[in-house]
Scaffold this motif. Sequence first.
Motif, PDB file in Angstrom:
ATOM      1  N   UNK A 153      -3.996   1.136  -2.727  1.00  0.00           N
ATOM      2  CA  UNK A 153      -3.760   1.445  -4.144  1.00  0.00           C
ATOM      3  C   UNK A 153      -4.747   2.426  -4.754  1.00  0.00           C
ATOM      4  N   UNK A 154      -5.964   2.528  -4.198  1.00  0.00           N
ATOM      5  CA  UNK A 154      -6.954   3.408  -4.807  1.00  0.00           C
ATOM      6  C   UNK A 154      -7.018   4.753  -4.115  1.00  0.00           C
ATOM      7  N   UNK A 155      -5.982   5.162  -3.425  1.00  0.00           N
ATOM      8  CA  UNK A 155      -6.010   6.446  -2.741  1.00  0.00           C
ATOM      9  C   UNK A 155      -6.126   7.597  -3.736  1.00  0.00           C
ATOM     10  N   UNK A 175      -5.721   2.229  -9.040  1.00  0.00           N
ATOM     11  CA  UNK A 175      -4.382   2.244  -9.623  1.00  0.00           C
ATOM     12  C   UNK A 175      -3.303   1.915  -8.614  1.00  0.00           C
ATOM     13  N   UNK A 176      -2.056   2.024  -9.038  1.00  0.00           N
ATOM     14  CA  UNK A 176      -0.888   1.843  -8.185  1.00  0.00           C
ATOM     15  C   UNK A 176      -0.283   3.213  -7.907  1.00  0.00           C
ATOM     16  N   UNK A 177      -0.110   3.552  -6.638  1.00  0.00           N
ATOM     17  CA  UNK A 177       0.417   4.849  -6.251  1.00  0.00           C
ATOM     18  C   UNK A 177       1.455   4.707  -5.143  1.00  0.00           C
ATOM     19  N   UNK A 178       2.437   5.607  -5.171  1.00  0.00           N
ATOM     20  CA  UNK A 178       3.422   5.693  -4.093  1.00  0.00           C
ATOM     21  C   UNK A 178       4.109   4.353  -3.807  1.00  0.00           C
ATOM     22  N   UNK A 179       4.698   3.788  -4.859  1.00  0.00           N
ATOM     23  CA  UNK A 179       5.402   2.510  -4.729  1.00  0.00           C
ATOM     24  C   UNK A 179       6.860   2.685  -5.145  1.00  0.00           C
ATOM     25  N   UNK A 180       7.714   1.845  -4.558  1.00  0.00           N
ATOM     26  CA  UNK A 180       9.137   1.898  -4.885  1.00  0.00           C
ATOM     27  C   UNK A 180       9.727   0.485  -4.847  1.00  0.00           C
ATOM     28  N   UNK A 196      -7.451   3.561 -15.117  1.00  0.00           N
ATOM     29  CA  UNK A 196      -6.432   3.062 -14.209  1.00  0.00           C
ATOM     30  C   UNK A 196      -5.324   4.105 -14.117  1.00  0.00           C
ATOM     31  N   UNK A 197      -4.743   4.241 -12.921  1.00  0.00           N
ATOM     32  CA  UNK A 197      -3.758   5.283 -12.655  1.00  0.00           C
ATOM     33  C   UNK A 197      -2.445   4.673 -12.162  1.00  0.00           C
ATOM     34  N   UNK A 198      -1.338   5.193 -12.678  1.00  0.00           N
ATOM     35  CA  UNK A 198      -0.008   4.878 -12.168  1.00  0.00           C
ATOM     36  C   UNK A 198       0.621   6.199 -11.752  1.00  0.00           C
ATOM     37  N   UNK A 199       0.918   6.344 -10.458  1.00  0.00           N
ATOM     38  CA  UNK A 199       1.397   7.646  -9.992  1.00  0.00           C
ATOM     39  C   UNK A 199       2.435   7.494  -8.897  1.00  0.00           C
ATOM     40  N   UNK A 200       3.466   8.344  -8.954  1.00  0.00           N
ATOM     41  CA  UNK A 200       4.519   8.391  -7.938  1.00  0.00           C
ATOM     42  C   UNK A 200       5.164   7.015  -7.740  1.00  0.00           C
ATOM     43  N   UNK A 217      -0.760   8.188 -16.323  1.00  0.00           N
ATOM     44  CA  UNK A 217       0.547   7.948 -15.719  1.00  0.00           C
ATOM     45  C   UNK A 217       1.147   9.286 -15.321  1.00  0.00           C
ATOM     46  N   UNK A 218       1.566   9.403 -14.050  1.00  0.00           N
ATOM     47  CA  UNK A 218       2.037  10.689 -13.554  1.00  0.00           C
ATOM     48  C   UNK A 218       3.155  10.496 -12.542  1.00  0.00           C
TER      49      UNK A 218
END
Length: 336
Positions: A153-155, A175-180, A196-200, A217-218
Amino acid sequence: MSADPTLDPTTQRKHAAMIERLSNLHQSRVSNKTDPKDPSFESTKSFLLIFTNSKQAIESSLTRIQQNPDADPTRDLKPELEKISISITELEKLIAENSYFLPPYEVRSSLKTISDLKQTLDLVTSKVKPRKKFSFKNKPAKKPEPANVVTKDTEAIEYEPEQQQSGYKLKDSPGFRNKENEMLIKEFKGSEIGEFVLSDLTNCEVRLKGCFRTLFINRVQNCKIYAGAVLGSILIEEVEGCLFVAASHQIRIHHAKETDFYLRCRSRPIIEQSSGVRFAPYRLCYDGIENDLMESNLDDDTGSWANVDDFQWLRAVQSPNWSILPESQRIDTVKI
């Protein structure tokens, strides 16, 4: 002005006293204001004075470091750069806390100044420490990862140059990244307050409880994002078909399409290059949310959510890019 002979003596005295009070009040306003017709002038003038002094102090510190980077080879510049970064953050918070009364032009101008200061800080940092990328966090140098290791998650996340309008560095932020198609939950407690980041993310539901400083958020599609109290800013970029329920001092939205925002904010939400976005009041509930909102100075609904600034629409008429969500179409309060 002569007394009215038709009035009795008591009424005449009261009338004269009232005229004197009004005259004194008027003279006081004239002497204290350049424009007595502008009720917010004193507040705006006070803000600009504080903002300008802080800005000049930050610029002086950056100039001093940039002009004498090698004055003392043993000197560690990291604490000074961290102090400047904190000063810029505090200045941005000052804008968020006072933008409810500031003219839109002053808000835009102040935010542009913040962006310029952050870019200058990045430039100075790269010059005085060219061989080691500066980080505000006390972390050891990151070792190269084997090619077959997947970071969780922290990538790291890198923004394209045109997306760096915020001036923030997100590489090391959790953050949370690259989730579906996932349910993503994070609860902030005590010392965990931070960025905190929310991405992809695609087709996800995100639940963020507690207080934290900043939310980025991105690239998010068809997601539902519920957030508690954000002490500073929320920056949203490249989102489509989403639902946001969030509380923050400042909210900026870039490249959003067909998305609903249920907000509580201290300053007016800002949108740029967005279309089909709709706004409504905050509707979120979880155990302890009242305390979180109170500690973040977000316990009162100022109504700012309904006064959106579209920086791409400069005409006097209503922007076609955003609207108020009709009450009949609003969601009920969400409990997470």
